[in-house]
Design an enzyme around this catalytic site. Structure first.
Site, PDB file in Angstrom:
ATOM      1  N   SER B  24       0.814  -1.219   0.000  1.00 53.93           N
ATOM      2  CA  SER B  24       0.000   0.000   0.000  1.00 53.93           C
ATOM      3  C   SER B  24       0.849   1.273   0.000  1.00 53.93           C
ATOM      4  O   SER B  24       1.850   1.365   0.715  1.00 53.93           O
ATOM      5  CB  SER B  24      -0.893   0.000   1.238  1.00 53.93           C
ATOM      6  N   CYS B 138      -0.657   3.918  10.562  1.00 52.44           N
ATOM      7  CA  CYS B 138       0.041   4.992   9.865  1.00 52.44           C
ATOM      8  C   CYS B 138       0.657   5.950  10.877  1.00 52.44           C
ATOM      9  O   CYS B 138      -0.040   6.522  11.704  1.00 52.44           O
ATOM     10  CB  CYS B 138      -0.871   5.771   8.942  1.00 52.44           C
ATOM     11  N   LYS B 174      -3.262  -4.341   9.086  1.00 53.56           N
ATOM     12  CA  LYS B 174      -1.852  -3.958   8.894  1.00 53.56           C
ATOM     13  C   LYS B 174      -1.298  -3.380  10.177  1.00 53.56           C
ATOM     14  O   LYS B 174      -1.792  -2.368  10.686  1.00 53.56           O
ATOM     15  CB  LYS B 174      -1.780  -2.924   7.768  1.00 53.56           C
TER      16      LYS B 174
HETATM   17  C1  LIG Z   1       5.428   6.688   0.324  1.00 50.01           C
HETATM   18  C2  LIG Z   1       4.784   5.622   1.148  1.00 50.01           C
HETATM   19  C3  LIG Z   1       3.391   5.624   1.333  1.00 50.01           C
HETATM   20  C4  LIG Z   1       2.764   4.653   2.106  1.00 50.01           C
HETATM   21  N1  LIG Z   1       1.408   4.670   2.254  1.00 50.01           N
HETATM   22  C5  LIG Z   1       0.787   3.694   2.973  1.00 50.01           C
HETATM   23  C6  LIG Z   1      -0.637   3.657   3.101  1.00 50.01           C
HETATM   24  O1  LIG Z   1      -1.362   4.497   2.549  1.00 50.01           O
HETATM   25  N2  LIG Z   1      -1.204   2.670   3.860  1.00 50.01           N
HETATM   26  C7  LIG Z   1      -0.428   1.703   4.472  1.00 50.01           C
HETATM   27  O2  LIG Z   1      -0.983   0.824   5.127  1.00 50.01           O
HETATM   28  N3  LIG Z   1       0.923   1.698   4.337  1.00 50.01           N
HETATM   29  C8  LIG Z   1       1.546   2.669   3.609  1.00 50.01           C
HETATM   30  N4  LIG Z   1       2.923   2.649   3.477  1.00 50.01           N
HETATM   31  C9  LIG Z   1       3.714   1.590   4.140  1.00 50.01           C
HETATM   32  C10 LIG Z   1       4.111   0.476   3.170  1.00 50.01           C
HETATM   33  O3  LIG Z   1       2.981  -0.178   2.650  1.00 50.01           O
HETATM   34  C11 LIG Z   1       5.022  -0.543   3.866  1.00 50.01           C
HETATM   35  O4  LIG Z   1       4.341  -1.070   4.984  1.00 50.01           O
HETATM   36  C12 LIG Z   1       6.336   0.024   4.343  1.00 50.01           C
HETATM   37  O5  LIG Z   1       6.834   0.975   3.437  1.00 50.01           O
HETATM   38  C13 LIG Z   1       7.406  -1.042   4.590  1.00 50.01           C
HETATM   39  O6  LIG Z   1       7.682  -1.782   3.414  1.00 50.01           O
HETATM   40  P1  LIG Z   1       8.901  -1.414   2.392  1.00 50.01           P
HETATM   41  O7  LIG Z   1      10.142  -1.291   3.238  1.00 50.01           O
HETATM   42  O8  LIG Z   1       8.936  -2.536   1.422  1.00 50.01           O
HETATM   43  O9  LIG Z   1       8.545  -0.115   1.771  1.00 50.01           O
HETATM   44  C14 LIG Z   1       3.552   3.634   2.706  1.00 50.01           C
HETATM   45  C15 LIG Z   1       4.945   3.614   2.511  1.00 50.01           C
HETATM   46  C16 LIG Z   1       5.562   4.582   1.739  1.00 50.01           C
HETATM   47  C17 LIG Z   1       7.052   4.525   1.546  1.00 50.01           C
END
Ligand SMILES: Cc1cc2nc3c(=O)[nH]c(=O)nc-3n(C[C@H](O)[C@H](O)[C@H](O)COP(=O)(O)O)c2cc1C
Ligand SMILES: Cc1cc2nc3c(=O)[nH]c(=O)nc-3n(C[C@H](O)[C@H](O)[C@H](O)COP(=O)(O)OP(=O)(O)OC[C@H]3O[C@@H](n4cnc5c(N)ncnc54)[C@H](O)[C@@H]3O)c2cc1C
Ligand code: FES
Lengths: 263, 314
Positions: B24, B138, B174
């Site tokens: 997400s 969040c 989540k």
């Molecule tokens: C720019 C950005 C926006 C995100 N927006 C959301 C969101 O709207 N809802 C959510 O549950 N997680 C959101 N996340 C979290 C990611 O889904 C994920 O849990 C987190 O980035 C860790 O995974 P990664 O290291 O692979 O990015 C966001 C992450 C980033 C970097």
């Protein structure tokens, strides 16, 4: 438009030896991009393999020569320093072209560049000249220091269709003053402005154009992660509230779309 | 080389063609990445968080790169439920028809709002939505946000309300890494109607420009993601897997390669999500799915499910 690996055809320092800022011209063999790219669009470029630095860097396209893509960049920090060490023959990963470019459907264009704003505007000037337009190209720099070779090469390149004028704040090259000082004369002739440079300069250019009722397109920068409209990191405050994405609704926007107070 | 390994997994009420989903907030509403990779190569995708009303998000700067990672404080900017249903869902329904799981991530600031969102999505979504993912984690928004995700009673209440309103749609919750032990939150979710928990969301962090003596983000704090957080994600997935035998876990945090995905499966996840990696390489999700298949083949793993939970008892 998956990511591609492009060979570095040449990579030269183009700013004056020993002087700051340090500016480089990078030439990449990327026909997949040069076929499609329009002035004002950008690419996301991985400056080095590996996890640090993690994100790609956005760079406007400075020009296209056959299948070669030109990028003109200034040494700004860690990423551009690593990039500056890349040698001819090595490969870099990039994706693009991205974003919304300049609308070149203009009759008497005045291009206004502040510092590295030169990068996309030279490409725009070349495309306009190719369309048979006469172009007024105004360039503003803090000082001539570092830029003299670059400016000479631009003047040589400009030729008869591109009318190149220069202003430096310290008066060491061209007229002394800000680039906006060159605008009234240029706007006596011109009927559209395309601008790129630091935000205070763009704000001043936008104000001047608004006062005179001249349409003004600006190319804006914002920190970017994805470059493709997904992360919402590159927010530009929009006139009328909310935000626009620099990578998607921009980087070139109509100056009237931008909330200059909040920028 | 042996026969192609089985990559299909079941998780949280869904059967996926392979264990790799886009996370997400890092994949827009799917369409943004359509020019950059073959979406059909993914097991599925999770949308940007959707709220009842549109949200403009936080003032810029919203992102900052850090060592092997990045901070973001987007502030859950999104188009709102109405525009989502009208403009975004049709494309997602098309993806679902091609076999991808379409998981809609939800964000709200009260239990009642969460339930209303879930109910309206369940009612209007028809064939377009495979499951809901409730974001109780969040770190970047005032009110709501992480407040729910650090209190097991609040997690239980939100989960029960969403599950009650979602009808037949599976509900995933989540979870945040900004707690000492995620297991109580996971238990609260799974005992109150969640089919799976996804973890981790981002770690609350900060970046400072010492020369300018200013924070790098307008919001002061932001969520850390990317390879820097992978050890934290692995540890938390492992903690939940160990504490709750049989729990369906979707693991994420810092996955950049197929081998990273395999690490999460070994820690106890049945599927994984890929977030920040898509920014670094727009083709990352498809590449990682391919690399995971290749990993299985090279390791003589005939069925990717053999990896799941391989390290729970070590
Ligand atoms: C720019 C950005 C926006 C995100 N927006 C959301 C969101 O709207 N809802 C959510 O549950 N997680 C959101 N996340 C979290 C990611 O889904 C994920 O849990 C987190 O980035 C860790 O995974 P990664 O290291 O692979 O990015 C966001 C992450 C980033 C970097
Ligand atoms: C659409 C667009 C086009 C651009 N075109 C050019 C160009 O043609 N020539 C050129 O020299 N520069 C251009 N820039 C700026 C260039 O991207 C930055 O100078 C570069 O990212 C700096 O990276 P760094 O690691 O050296 O600096 P650092 O300061 O160490 O970078 C840290 C982080 O901040 C980001 N960042 C820093 N400065 C900027 C900036 N001005 N804009 C956006 N992000 C920034 C970096 O990408 C990185 O994520 C453009 C920026 C954008 C958004
Ligand atoms: S850089 Fe990601 S949305 Fe613009």
């Amino acid at each position: 438009m998956a990511t591609l690996r492009a060979e570095v055809a040449s990579h030269d320092r183009v700013s004056d030896p020993g002087a700051a800022p340090e500016i480089f011209l990078l030439r990449l063999r990327a026909p997949e991009i040069t076929q499609k790219v329009r002035p004002g669009q950008f690419v996301m470029l991985k400056v080095a393999a590996g996890l640090d630095p993690l994100l790609a860097r956005p760079f406007s396209v400075h020009g296209v020569e056959g299948g070669d893509l030109l990028i003109l960049y200034r040494l700004a920090g860690k990423g551009t320093r690593l990039l500056s060490q890349v040698k001819e023959g090595q490969e870099l990963t990039l994706w693009g072209p991205l974003g919304r470019g300049f609308d070149l459907n203009v009759k008497k264009p005045v291009l206004v560049a502040g510092g590295m704003g030169l990068a996309p505007l030279r490409f725009a000037a070349a495309a306009l000249a190719k369309q048979g337009r006469e172009v007024s190209f105004l360039c503003g720099l803090p000082g001539g220091d570092g830029f003299s070779e670059l400016c000479e090469s631009l003047e040589r390149w400009a030729g008869s269709q591109v009318n190149f004028s220069l202003a430096t704040e310290d008066g060491s090259l061209g007229v002394m003053g800000l680039v906006t000082a060159l605008m009234p004369e240029a706007l006596a002739w011109g009927d559209a402005v395309l601008a790129c440079g630091p935000i205070p300069m763009l704000g001043a250019v936008a104000r001047l154009c608004a006062e005179r009722g001249v349409p003004c397109q600006v190319s804006l920068e914002a920190p970017m992660a994805c470059g493709v409209g997904a992360c919402l990191g590159c927010a530009i405050p929009a006139a009328g509230g909310g935000y626009l994405r620099a990578c998607q609704e921009g980087p070139v926007m109509d100056a009237a779309q931008v909330d200059w107070e909040r920028l | 080389m042996g026969a192609a390994p089985n990559m299909s997994v079941t998780v949280g009420g869904l059967t996926l063609s392979n264990p790799v989903l886009a996370a997400s907030g890092t994949f827009g509403y799917g369409r943004e990445y359509a020019p950059h990779l073959d979406l059909a190569a993914l097991g599925g995708l999770v949308t940007k968080g959707v709220s009842l009303q549109p949200r403009a998000g936080n003032a810029p700067p919203r992102i900052r790169e850090t060592a092997c990672g990045m901070l973001n404080a987007i502030g859950l900017a999104n188009v709102g439920l109405e525009v989502f249903l009208r403009d975004k869902l049709p494309f997602l329904a098309g993806l679902r028809q091609k076999g991808l799981a379409v998981v809609v991530n939800l964000y709200a600031e009260s239990v009642a709002e969460f339930a209303e969102l879930a109910g309206r999505l369940a009612g209007a979504a028809g064939e377009g939505v495979s499951a809901l993912e409730v974001n109780v984690s969040c770190p970047n928004v005032k009110g709501g946000g992480m407040a729910f995700g650090v209190d097991p009673r609040a997690v239980a209440e939100v989960t029960a309300a969403v599950a009650g309103a979602a009808g037949a749609l599976p509900v995933w919750v989540k979870l945040t890494p900004n707690v000492a032990d995620p297991a109580p939150m996971a238990r609260a979710a799974l005992e109150n109607g969640a089919s799976a928990v996804s973890l981790i969301n981002t770690l609350l962090g900060m970046a400072i420009d010492a020369r300018a003596r200013r924070p790098r983000l307008a919001n002061l704090y932001g969520g850390l993601s990317g390879p820097a957080v992978k050890p934290v994600g692995l540890r938390m997935v492992h903690q939940v897997a160990r504490a709750i035998p049989g729990a369906h876990i979707v693991g994420l945090g810092g996955i950049m390669s197929g081998e990273d995905a395999a690490e999460y499966l070994l820690a106890g996840a049945r599927a994984v999500q890929v977030g920040t990696a898509s920014f670094v390489d727009p083709g990352a999700c498809a590449r990682i799915a391919g690399e995971l298949t290749e990993f299985c083949r090279q390791q003589g793993v005939a069925d990717v499910n053999e990896l799941v939970g391989g390290l729970i008892n070590s």
